[in-house]
Design a protein around this motif. Structure first.
Motif, PDB file in Angstrom:
ATOM      1  N   VAL A   6       0.898  -1.108  -0.041  1.00  0.00           N
ATOM      2  CA  VAL A   6      -0.101   0.067  -0.107  1.00  0.00           C
ATOM      3  C   VAL A   6       0.840   1.395  -0.070  1.00  0.00           C
ATOM      4  N   ALA A   7       2.226   1.016   0.235  1.00  0.00           N
ATOM      5  CA  ALA A   7       3.143   2.175   0.176  1.00  0.00           C
ATOM      6  C   ALA A   7       4.468   1.631   0.105  1.00  0.00           C
ATOM      7  N   SER A   8       5.541   2.339  -0.217  1.00  0.00           N
ATOM      8  CA  SER A   8       6.916   1.822  -0.630  1.00  0.00           C
ATOM      9  C   SER A   8       7.123   0.716   0.597  1.00  0.00           C
ATOM     10  N   GLY A   9       7.323  -0.566   0.282  1.00  0.00           N
ATOM     11  CA  GLY A   9       7.945  -1.621   1.367  1.00  0.00           C
ATOM     12  C   GLY A   9       6.844  -1.593   2.436  1.00  0.00           C
ATOM     13  N   ILE A  10       5.560  -1.230   2.389  1.00  0.00           N
ATOM     14  CA  ILE A  10       4.480  -1.434   3.462  1.00  0.00           C
ATOM     15  C   ILE A  10       3.476  -2.280   2.927  1.00  0.00           C
ATOM     16  N   PHE A  11       3.094  -3.512   3.534  1.00  0.00           N
ATOM     17  CA  PHE A  11       2.236  -4.519   3.072  1.00  0.00           C
ATOM     18  C   PHE A  11       1.176  -4.618   4.097  1.00  0.00           C
ATOM     19  N   ARG A 164       5.580   7.985   4.018  1.00  0.00           N
ATOM     20  CA  ARG A 164       4.364   8.882   4.069  1.00  0.00           C
ATOM     21  C   ARG A 164       3.002   8.117   4.379  1.00  0.00           C
ATOM     22  N   ILE A 165       3.205   6.992   5.306  1.00  0.00           N
ATOM     23  CA  ILE A 165       1.840   6.160   5.938  1.00  0.00           C
ATOM     24  C   ILE A 165       1.864   5.913   7.181  1.00  0.00           C
ATOM     25  N   LYS A 191     -11.703  15.214  19.051  1.00  0.00           N
ATOM     26  CA  LYS A 191     -10.686  16.117  19.005  1.00  0.00           C
ATOM     27  C   LYS A 191      -9.287  15.548  18.941  1.00  0.00           C
ATOM     28  N   ALA A 192      -9.275  14.241  19.451  1.00  0.00           N
ATOM     29  CA  ALA A 192      -8.066  13.393  19.539  1.00  0.00           C
ATOM     30  C   ALA A 192      -7.616  13.452  18.058  1.00  0.00           C
ATOM     31  N   LEU A 193      -8.713  13.006  16.918  1.00  0.00           N
ATOM     32  CA  LEU A 193      -8.363  12.689  15.896  1.00  0.00           C
ATOM     33  C   LEU A 193      -8.000  14.018  14.831  1.00  0.00           C
ATOM     34  N   GLU A 194      -8.755  14.956  15.531  1.00  0.00           N
ATOM     35  CA  GLU A 194      -8.496  16.328  14.565  1.00  0.00           C
ATOM     36  C   GLU A 194      -6.871  16.833  14.837  1.00  0.00           C
ATOM     37  N   GLU A 195      -6.448  16.539  16.173  1.00  0.00           N
ATOM     38  CA  GLU A 195      -5.284  16.964  16.442  1.00  0.00           C
ATOM     39  C   GLU A 195      -4.221  16.108  15.687  1.00  0.00           C
ATOM     40  N   LEU A 196      -4.509  14.969  15.758  1.00  0.00           N
ATOM     41  CA  LEU A 196      -3.684  13.862  15.011  1.00  0.00           C
ATOM     42  C   LEU A 196      -3.629  14.311  13.364  1.00  0.00           C
ATOM     43  N   LEU A 197      -4.641  14.636  13.090  1.00  0.00           N
ATOM     44  CA  LEU A 197      -4.666  14.966  11.458  1.00  0.00           C
ATOM     45  C   LEU A 197      -4.001  16.230  11.319  1.00  0.00           C
ATOM     46  N   LEU A 198      -3.646  16.984  12.083  1.00  0.00           N
ATOM     47  CA  LEU A 198      -2.771  18.142  12.062  1.00  0.00           C
ATOM     48  C   LEU A 198      -1.291  17.769  11.503  1.00  0.00           C
ATOM     49  N   HIS A 199      -0.996  16.439  11.692  1.00  0.00           N
ATOM     50  CA  HIS A 199       0.505  16.062  11.600  1.00  0.00           C
ATOM     51  C   HIS A 199       0.330  15.088  10.023  1.00  0.00           C
ATOM     52  N   VAL A 200      -0.886  15.059   9.479  1.00  0.00           N
ATOM     53  CA  VAL A 200      -1.098  14.060   8.506  1.00  0.00           C
ATOM     54  C   VAL A 200      -1.267  15.136   7.055  1.00  0.00           C
ATOM     55  N   GLU A 201      -0.503  14.849   6.134  1.00  0.00           N
ATOM     56  CA  GLU A 201      -0.326  15.459   4.807  1.00  0.00           C
ATOM     57  C   GLU A 201      -1.884  14.884   3.891  1.00  0.00           C
ATOM     58  N   PRO A 202      -2.210  15.721   2.853  1.00  0.00           N
ATOM     59  CA  PRO A 202      -3.336  15.361   2.073  1.00  0.00           C
ATOM     60  C   PRO A 202      -3.029  13.859   1.202  1.00  0.00           C
ATOM     61  N   THR A 203      -1.550  13.910   0.981  1.00  0.00           N
ATOM     62  CA  THR A 203      -1.439  12.829   0.127  1.00  0.00           C
ATOM     63  C   THR A 203      -0.852  11.428   0.805  1.00  0.00           C
ATOM     64  N   ASP A 204      -0.848  11.538   2.119  1.00  0.00           N
ATOM     65  CA  ASP A 204      -0.664  10.557   3.079  1.00  0.00           C
ATOM     66  C   ASP A 204      -1.405   9.336   2.941  1.00  0.00           C
TER      67      ASP A 204
END
Ligand SMILES: [Zn+2]
Length: 273
Positions: A6-11, A164-165, A191-204
């Motif tokens: 699903v990403a480079s070297g991640i199965f 980026r996974i 709120k926990a999820l919203e906080e976490l998503l600040l670290h996540v890029e749109p293409t991740d």
């Protein structure tokens, strides 16, 4: 079903009757597995499968959270001498929730006849994570980030920077609505999820605990859906409604038994605030 890259070297591959997503972070010197299955049989299948598919040793295991379908295979990895990494609150969660559940299931108060509960040895992680921690395993850099309480108070985000996974366990679910189960915190989850998503890029890429891989947009929608549950719980509490009255009036895309669990947890939290 085979391991899907699903990403480079991640199965990712699904195991067991709960179709839990197990991820393999494959590096030149070893593979790290994310989640260990819901029973010794599932853990055995995971180990056999990893060994067959990837020609490197298993160098680590990570639990995304304490729930049985993600961590009851730990003892198999411990027996192989594989370090197990997880949130520092997993031992306390085992004492309060998974331990008593396992005890009840072993006593036969369960419909899950396919699980070998008697063979499960509750095995907390050998490496307990209290803060964001980056390490290298098998030649891959991996970051573990404790998530504020939500789905449980043991949720850990697993991030591989070079691919980026994110592997987020049941903080995100794709195959069904996210589950309000044992030890959930419905008032804090959005709120926990919203906080976490600040670290996540749109293409991740995001690997949920169950179902197909998703992206940040999907996770943002799920945070909004979870927020609707939080609002419904708070409104009902403020209006002095009972759980039954609330269930009879709310219209939310969750099965009633899950909403009941969310309301019970939310009301008990509000009663001590
Ligand atoms: Zn799960």
């Amino acid at each position: 079903m085979t391991w899907e890259e699903v990403a480079s070297g991640i199965f990712v591959k699904q195991f067991g009757s709960d179709d839990v997503n197990v991820a393999a972070i494959v590096g030149p010197a070893g593979v790290t597995v994310v989640d260990t299955g819901g029973s010794l049989t599932e853990a055995h299948d995971i180990v056999t499968d990893l060994t067959k598919r990837f020609s490197v040793p298993i160098v680590g295991a990570i639990n995304t959270h304490a729930h049985y379908d993600h961590s009851f295979g730990n003892s198999m990895f411990a027996a192989l001498g594989v370090p197990i990494i997880g949130h520092h609150r997993i031992p306390a969660h085992y004492d309060a929730f998974e331990g008593p559940r396992l005890h009840a299931w072993c006593a036969g108060h369960t419909r899950d006849a396919d699980k070998d509960w008697e063979k499960v040895v509750l095995t907390p992680p050998s490496v307990l994570i209290t803060q964001a921690t980056t390490f290298t395993a098998g030649g891959r850099e991996i970051k573990c980030l404790p998530i504020t309480r939500g789905h449980t108070d043991t949720d850990l985000a697993v991030f591989v920077p070079d691919a980026r996974i994110w592997m987020l366990g049941d903080v995100i679910e794709e195959s069904g609505p996210p589950m309000f189960g044992s030890g959930s915190w419905p008032l804090d989850w959005p709120k926990a999820l919203e906080e976490l998503l600040l670290h996540v890029e749109p293409t991740d890429v995001i690997v949920p605990g169950h179902g197909s891989v998703v992206d940040r947009e999907f996770a943002t929608r799920q945070a909004a859906a979870l927020n609707a549950v939080t609002t419904a719980i708070r409104d009902a509490w403020t209006a002095g409604m009972s759980i039954e009255e609330t269930l009879a009036t709310v219209r939310l895309p969750w099965p009633e038994w899950m909403l009941r669990s969310a309301l019970e947890r939310g009301f008990s939290q509000l009663s001590v605030e």
